[in-house]
Every structure is written in C-alpha cells, then in structure tokens.
Motif scaffolding. Structure first.
Motif, PDB file in Angstrom:
ATOM      1  N   SER A 343       0.842  -1.198   0.000  1.00  0.00           N
ATOM      2  CA  SER A 343       0.000   0.000   0.000  1.00  0.00           C
ATOM      3  C   SER A 343       0.876   1.247   0.000  1.00  0.00           C
ATOM      4  CB  SER A 343      -0.924   0.018   1.224  1.00  0.00           C
ATOM      5  OG  SER A 343      -0.180   0.116   2.427  1.00  0.00           O
ATOM      6  N   HIS A 344       0.323   2.316  -0.528  1.00  0.00           N
ATOM      7  CA  HIS A 344       0.992   3.616  -0.550  1.00  0.00           C
ATOM      8  C   HIS A 344      -0.064   4.673  -0.281  1.00  0.00           C
ATOM      9  CE1 HIS A 344       1.963   7.366  -2.820  1.00  0.00           C
ATOM     10  NE2 HIS A 344       3.089   7.239  -2.111  1.00  0.00           N
ATOM     11  N   GLY A 345       0.253   5.585   0.608  1.00  0.00           N
ATOM     12  CA  GLY A 345      -0.693   6.633   0.940  1.00  0.00           C
ATOM     13  C   GLY A 345      -0.016   7.979   1.098  1.00  0.00           C
ATOM     14  N   GLY A 351       3.414  15.856   4.419  1.00  0.00           N
ATOM     15  CA  GLY A 351       4.368  14.955   5.053  1.00  0.00           C
ATOM     16  C   GLY A 351       4.822  13.870   4.088  1.00  0.00           C
ATOM     17  N   PRO A 352       5.720  13.011   4.581  1.00  0.00           N
ATOM     18  CA  PRO A 352       6.221  11.942   3.709  1.00  0.00           C
ATOM     19  C   PRO A 352       5.119  10.933   3.389  1.00  0.00           C
ATOM     20  CG  PRO A 352       6.987  11.624   5.944  1.00  0.00           C
ATOM     21  CD  PRO A 352       6.331  12.976   5.927  1.00  0.00           C
ATOM     22  N   SER A 353       5.269  10.277   2.255  1.00  0.00           N
ATOM     23  CA  SER A 353       4.320   9.251   1.848  1.00  0.00           C
ATOM     24  C   SER A 353       4.441   8.035   2.761  1.00  0.00           C
ATOM     25  CB  SER A 353       4.564   8.834   0.394  1.00  0.00           C
ATOM     26  OG  SER A 353       4.396   9.935  -0.480  1.00  0.00           O
ATOM     27  N   ASP A 354       3.336   7.305   2.879  1.00  0.00           N
ATOM     28  CA  ASP A 354       3.283   6.135   3.756  1.00  0.00           C
ATOM     29  C   ASP A 354       3.338   4.868   2.900  1.00  0.00           C
ATOM     30  OD1 ASP A 354       2.950   4.385   5.823  1.00  0.00           O
ATOM     31  OD2 ASP A 354       0.781   4.678   5.964  1.00  0.00           O
ATOM     32  N   TYR A 355       4.442   4.116   3.027  1.00  0.00           N
ATOM     33  CA  TYR A 355       4.616   2.864   2.297  1.00  0.00           C
ATOM     34  C   TYR A 355       4.502   1.697   3.273  1.00  0.00           C
ATOM     35  CZ  TYR A 355       6.440   5.697  -1.531  1.00  0.00           C
ATOM     36  OH  TYR A 355       6.591   6.626  -2.512  1.00  0.00           O
TER      37      TYR A 355
END
Length: 492
Positions: A343-345, A351-355
């Motif tokens: 997943s990627h958000g 802010g930084p992306s959530d991997y």
C-alpha cells in the motif's frame, strides 16, 4: 418470412396478398388483427354464443410446419427469452475482471453553540486480477467550516500466495460461468431439435390418420357394394336370405371403425395445430405423401463425429470439466491463507508518503470443512468420468440400434406392401367366387378384413421406416443439419 397461406388465421383476416409487408410496416396493428381473428370472443350474458366458425383448411408441407413451429411455438419463445437472460449472466460474470468505480459523499450539519458544516467525497477504483489479486485506488476530499480543504490518496495491491491464488483457482467462477453458457447453448439446441422431432411426429401421425380414414371409407364403400350384390343374388335365388343379415352386420362394423378413425384424425390434427400455435378451427391438409425412397444401405456415421454433435455426450464432457475445476478449488482450499499486501498513501499535509508491505497468514487447526469439500469434489469427479464413459457406450449402442432399425423397417415395409397386394388379389377372388355362388358373405367379409389390416400395416410400416430415419438423425445429433436449421437464426 412466411406467406399468407401458411398462417390460416392470417389468411382468414388478410387484407391483401402480402401480410409479411404489413407485419413489417405496422407490427402492432398486425399482431392485434391476428389475435382478434385467431382468438374466439367469449360469450356474455347479453349475447348468445355464436355457432362454431367454419373450419379453416389449408395445405401444409412438412418443412413449412417445422418453420412455422420454430417461429410460433410457445416453448421456443420461452427458450429465446431464457437465452437472453443466460447471455446477461455471462456478461455479469465477465465483469469480474473489468475496472469497478464507486463514488460516495456525506454532509453533516450541526447547530449548537456554533454552526458547523462538514462535507466529504470519496472516489474508489478496483481492478480484480485473474491471479486472485486486486489493485485498489482511493481518493478522499474533506471540506469543513473550521479549516482548509484536505485530501488523501491511497493505492494498494493484494495477492494471495497459497489459498485462492493464481490462475485456474481465482478465476474458477468465470470458468464455471463459461461452462454454464455452453450448457445453455446445448440445452437450447436440444430444445429446438425436440420441437422439430415433435412436429415431424405429429405431421406423420396426421398423415397416418388420414390414410386410415380413407381405408375405412373405401372399406365401407366396398361393403355397401357387396350388400347390393348380395341382394341381387338373393332375388335370383342363388344365395340364402341370411346372407343379407351378414352384409348389414359387416357394414355396421365398418362404419364403426370409420367413426373411430375420424375421431383419431381429429386428435392428430389438434396435436399438430397445438405445436404450431394455430386456432382450434384449423384443419391441416398435409402435402407430403407416404412413400419408400429407394436408397443404398444405410452407412453408420463415424462415431467420433457423432460424439461431437450429440448433446448428451457434450453435456457429460462439460460435467467432467466442471468437476475438474471444483476438485482443483477444493484441493487448493486445504492450503492456509497467506496474503501479500502492498500500500501507498499520501495526503494534503505535505508529510512523507506512507509505504507499507505486509504478509497476513491464517492457519486453521481443527476445521474439517475443507477436507470434506475435497472428498466431495473427488467423488463428483469420479462419478462424472464414469457417467461420461457410460454415455459414450450408450450412444454407441443406440447408434448401431438406430442403423439396424432403419434397415429392418425398410424390409418390413417391403413385406407389408407385398402382403397388401396379395390381400387385394384374395378379396377380388372371393368376390368373384361369391358372384358365382361358390363363396359366402362370411368369406368375403374375412377377406375384406384381411385387406384392411394389410393396408393399415403397410401404412404403419412406412411410418415406422420414416420414424427410424428421424431417430437415426436424433441419435447422430444431425436433426438440425438434416433440416437445414440455423440455430442462431432460431435464437433471434
């Protein structure tokens, strides 16, 4: 598609030489007029019932009867509607691997110490994969009176690695839907072929009934002629007066047989017009004649070709194919659940992306349902394979029996013709002897009975030979091909 002469209701209400053009130009009016003249009006309390209308008689070939039945028969009309629904079901199953989109929204209004309005909207997309995995995409927008607009985006991928994974397992529902569609096509083809066989049988039974009526009418006429000859001989003193009583009894018996034959003719006519969806006042005059066509010995068609056309064998093969799919799915169901998730958000906060990468595993400890499903699938597969082998041998036996039946019935019809010719000669001899005082009414009546039985036996033998040919086409799966019927055209 059909001329006016082939539809008796239309012919009775025809306003011109071309009802087909009327049907194309004014379909609604055409149907209304046809129904008005085809359906009798019910009697009411204010109006006495009208007498039965004059029967509508018209000539009809067997090919015309088949074509009319394929267009008008209620069972085939229902089958056409079923085919439309079947195709829709297949399209719905194929949608499994097409992208799916969704939109949702919400609005909240709160009135307390201060007024507050919140709204949000979400758009989603999902793409299922034949491997059992799926891609997902989501976008959310938030609006509020207390702050700025915010948004968030998520992208995900999931893939089972053991249970429910990979080709042949995850796409099992679609494969079953394709098998179901093939079953439906074969079923529709079988329904059409059965209706063709029904029309052929009803048409021939009508011819048979007409011929029997003619035989009995001729027999009654000969009996009356024999009565006049008997009276003349009694007046001349060459035979005893008791012979007149025997002549009258013979006429009564033959008139009784004629009445029964005419009743059977009515039943045969009603059977055929029911298949053709005609009104009850229609009387059909078949244009076909009963005759034996001289042909070479019947050659048994290639067995493998018969199997490719026989609906029973094709359905048995599809049953095996479906059982193989079920067995593979049940065997895969014994494995534990192990899913890979990516997943990627990201959102509007900057802010930084959530991997994220994850593995989810589920191992059942005392669940016997998968083992039970696997045992059932194994049993169904063995049963389907045995049924396929048995169906193959049954078709082989039926094919040989059908070929033999054609040859036997051809020989029987030839013998029946010879017996009828001898019965005619014998009756003629007895009548000559009676005219010379060398015979009695009893011997003449017995010879007449023999001739009637021989004539009816010949008709039955010819019908039996024709039915044997039809049965050979049915056993070979060639009924539609023999009569040049396009299944797609019938379905439309």
């Amino acid at each position: 598609m059909f001329s006016d002469d082939r539809f008796p209701e239309r012919r009775a209400a025809s306003c011109g030489p071309c009802p087909a053009a009327c049907r194309k130009r004014w379909p609604g009016l055409y149907v209304a007029v046809s129904l008005f003249f085809a359906v009798p009006m019910p009697a009411t309390a204010d109006r006495a019932p009208e007498p039965d209308p004059t029967p509508i008689e018209f000539d009809l070939t067997l090919e015309d009867a088949i074509e009319i039945a394929l267009e008008r028969n209620q069972r085939l009309l229902d089958a056409r509607l079923d085919r439309r629904f079947d195709k829709f079901n297949l399209e719905a199953a194929e949608d499994t691997y097409r992208p799916r989109f969704g939109i949702s929204s919400s609005f909240d209004f709160t009135e307390a110490d201060s007024q507050k309005n919140d709204a949000s909207g979400t758009a989603t997309a999902r793409l299922n994969l034949p491997t059992g995995g799926a891609f997902t995409l989501g976008w959310t927008e938030n609006w509020s009176d207390e702050g700025p607009e915010t948004w968030s985006q998520t992208t995900g991928f999931s893939q089972p690695l053991l249970k429910g994974a990979w080709l042949g397992i995850a796409n099992a529902p679609l494969r079953r839907a394709l098998i179901t569609e093939r079953r439906n096509i074969i079923g529709f083809r079988r329904t059409v072929a059965q209706q063709v066989d029904n029309v052929i049988g009803a048409y021939r039974r009508l011819i048979q009934a007409i011929r029997r009526v003619r035989i009995d009418e001729t027999s009654v006429q000969r009996a009356r002629e024999q009565r006049e000859a008997t009276r003349a001989l009694i007046r001349a003193g060459r035979v005893a007066p008791r012979e007149a009583v025997r002549s009258e009894a013979s006429i009564a018996n033959r008139e009784l047989s004629l009445a029964r034959s005419r009743n059977a003719l009515d039943d045969a006519n009603y059977t055929l017009i029911k298949l053709l969806e005609f009104g009850s006042t229609v009387r059909i005059r078949p244009l076909e004649t009963l005759r034996i066509e001289r042909r070479d010995a019947v050659v048994e068609p290639p067995f493998e070709e018969v199997l490719r056309n026989h609906p029973d064998f094709l359905l048995a093969m599809l049953t095996v194919e479906s059982a193989i799919i079920d067995e593979a799915v049940a065997r895969n169901g014994l494995l534990p659940d192990l899913d890979l998730r990516l997943s990627h958000g990201r959102d509007s906060s900057g802010g930084p992306s959530d991997y994220r990468v994850g593995l989810n595993a589920t191992i059942p400890l005392n669940d016997r349902a998968p083992s039970r499903a696997k045992a059932r699938a194994d049993y169904n597969l063995r049963k389907a394979r045995r049924n396929l082998a048995e169906t193959r041998e049954t078709i082989r036996r039926n094919l040989r029996q059908a070929v033999n039946s054609v040859e036997v019935n051809l020989r029987v019809s030839e013998l029946a013709r010879g017996a009828r010719e001898l019965a005619e000669e014998n009756l003629e001899i007895e009548r000559m002897k009676f005219g010379q005082g060398l015979s009695s009414t009893f011997e003449v009546t017995a010879s007449e009975d023999d001739l009637v039985r021989a004539e009816q036996a010949e008709i039955d033998a010819i019908i039996g030979w024709l039915d044997a040919l039809t049965n050979l086409d049915r056993t070979s799966g060639k009924t539609l091909a023999t009569w040049g019927i396009d299944l797609e055209a019938v379905a439309r």
